[in-house]
Write a protein that holds these residues in place. Structure first.
Motif, PDB file in Angstrom:
ATOM      1  N   TRP A  44       4.555   1.810   5.679  1.00 11.51           N
ATOM      2  CA  TRP A  44       3.351   2.793   5.114  1.00 11.51           C
ATOM      3  C   TRP A  44       4.235   4.021   4.193  1.00 11.51           C
ATOM      4  N   CYS A  45       3.331   4.578   3.097  1.00  3.48           N
ATOM      5  CA  CYS A  45       3.804   5.342   2.270  1.00  3.48           C
ATOM      6  C   CYS A  45       3.644   6.851   3.049  1.00  3.48           C
ATOM      7  N   GLY A  46       4.591   7.504   2.945  1.00  2.06           N
ATOM      8  CA  GLY A  46       4.662   8.977   3.838  1.00  2.06           C
ATOM      9  C   GLY A  46       3.628  10.046   2.954  1.00  2.06           C
ATOM     10  N   HIS A  47       3.479   9.655   1.512  1.00  3.48           N
ATOM     11  CA  HIS A  47       2.719  10.751   0.906  1.00  3.48           C
ATOM     12  C   HIS A  47       1.195  10.435   0.875  1.00  3.48           C
ATOM     13  N   CYS A  48       0.789   9.225   1.103  1.00  7.43           N
ATOM     14  CA  CYS A  48      -0.436   8.797   1.057  1.00  7.43           C
ATOM     15  C   CYS A  48      -1.211   8.217   1.982  1.00  7.43           C
ATOM     16  N   GLY A  49      -0.353   7.463   2.947  1.00  7.01           N
ATOM     17  CA  GLY A  49      -0.633   6.728   4.089  1.00  7.01           C
ATOM     18  C   GLY A  49      -0.911   5.117   3.824  1.00  7.01           C
ATOM     19  N   ARG A  50      -0.646   4.932   2.396  1.00 12.88           N
ATOM     20  CA  ARG A  50      -1.342   3.346   1.967  1.00 12.88           C
ATOM     21  C   ARG A  50      -0.198   2.465   2.673  1.00 12.88           C
ATOM     22  N   ARG A  51      -0.590   1.370   2.955  1.00  9.36           N
ATOM     23  CA  ARG A  51       0.293   0.370   3.195  1.00  9.36           C
ATOM     24  C   ARG A  51       1.193  -0.305   2.081  1.00  9.36           C
ATOM     25  N   ARG A  73       7.101  -0.905  -2.077  1.00 13.91           N
ATOM     26  CA  ARG A  73       6.192  -0.003  -3.029  1.00 13.91           C
ATOM     27  C   ARG A  73       4.905   0.286  -2.611  1.00 13.91           C
ATOM     28  N   CYS A  74       4.386   1.659  -2.924  1.00 12.89           N
ATOM     29  CA  CYS A  74       3.137   1.787  -2.845  1.00 12.89           C
ATOM     30  C   CYS A  74       2.584   2.152  -4.253  1.00 12.89           C
ATOM     31  N   VAL A  75       1.371   1.481  -4.495  1.00 13.95           N
ATOM     32  CA  VAL A  75       0.689   1.439  -5.741  1.00 13.95           C
ATOM     33  C   VAL A  75       0.396   2.756  -6.413  1.00 13.95           C
ATOM     34  N   GLU A  76       0.604   3.851  -5.615  1.00 12.22           N
ATOM     35  CA  GLU A  76       0.366   5.235  -6.427  1.00 12.22           C
ATOM     36  C   GLU A  76       1.601   5.767  -6.454  1.00 12.22           C
ATOM     37  N   HIS A  77       2.506   5.528  -5.493  1.00 11.82           N
ATOM     38  CA  HIS A  77       3.744   6.443  -5.328  1.00 11.82           C
ATOM     39  C   HIS A  77       5.046   5.696  -5.781  1.00 11.82           C
ATOM     40  N   GLY A  78       5.108   4.657  -6.123  1.00 11.87           N
ATOM     41  CA  GLY A  78       6.053   3.855  -6.423  1.00 11.87           C
ATOM     42  C   GLY A  78       7.054   2.992  -5.459  1.00 11.87           C
TER      43      GLY A  78
HETATM   44 ZN    ZN Z   1       1.664   6.576  -1.592  1.00  9.36          ZN
END
Ligand code: ZN
Ligand code: ZN
Length: 222
Positions: A193-200, A213-218
């Motif tokens: 999970w992305c620690g910045h936005c919580g996305r899978r 890889r997060c779609v928003e945070h790389g």
């Molecule tokens: Zn993210």
């Protein structure tokens, strides 16, 4: 149970806070009462002047304390630029197992985040198992490269919490909710999970390495 209030100490309380800090450490049996560090623990006045000296108050009594030292302060031992150090966490030996240590750590991490520190660092003697459980539960990660031993036979383990993260990268739940001890145990696995936005995140595992890889945070790799 009477509720615990965390606040900063006022100067009139410094002597009591100093005694409380020394008593908390001595009760753990890890310090020699004649050690110069005990005099430092008693010097709450210096911590009140040079850092944020926190106290836990319950039923009109002071039952715990911790010091939040910003980077650049003489009191900060681990903090790099833009980071903060949590030190000298002590709880009255008669008031333990009541969540007071945890309440102090949670208050300190909110204050450090409000002060825009990027990372909160701390250390604890390896023998302090209850403290290590609190840190892991709140999402702190062990930082083996910074571990040290100030006195023979007293290894200190160091921890860091990335204050820019809101979400646990292992379980996807809010870090502030606690319950992340199992996540610390899975530290060597790739994050999900992305620690910045919580996305899978999209995770790829290769022999000996991974990328997430997060779609928003790389992407992150390990
Ligand atoms: Zn993210
Ligand atoms: Zn978690």
């Amino acid at each position: 149970m009477t509720s615990v209030r965390i606040r900063t100490a006022v100067p009139a309380e410094y002597p009591v806070v100093g005694e409380l800090t020394a008593a908390g450490y001595l009760a753990d049996g890890l310090l020699d009462p004649g050690s110069p560090y005990v005099a430092e623990l008693r010097d709450a006045a210096r911590r009140g002047r040079e850092a944020v000296l926190l106290v836990a108050e319950r039923g009109g009594r002071l039952v715990g304390t911790a010091t939040l030292a910003p980077a650049g302060s003489d009191l900060a031992e681990l903090a790099g630029p833009g980071e903060a150090d949590l030190q000298m966490l002590a709880v009255d030996p008669l008031a333990r197992r009541a969540g007071i240590g945890r309440a102090l750590v949670v208050d300190a991490l909110h204050r450090a985040r409000d002060a825009r520190a990027s990372i909160l660092r701390l250390s604890a003697a390896a023998a302090m198992r209850a403290a290590h459980r609190i840190y892991a539960d709140l999402g702190f990660r062990h930082t083996p490269a910074l571990d040290r031993s100030p006195a023979p036979g007293v290894p200190l383990l160091t921890y860091a919490l990335d204050l820019t993260l809101t979400w646990c990268d292992r379980c996807g739940r809010s870090l502030a909710d606690g319950g992340h001890q199992p996540c610390a145990a899975a530290e060597l696995d790739p994050p999900r999970w992305c620690g910045h936005c919580g996305r899978r995140m999209v995770v790829q595992v290769m022999p000996g390495s991974w990328s997430a890889r997060c779609v928003e945070h790389g992407a992150r790799t390990g």
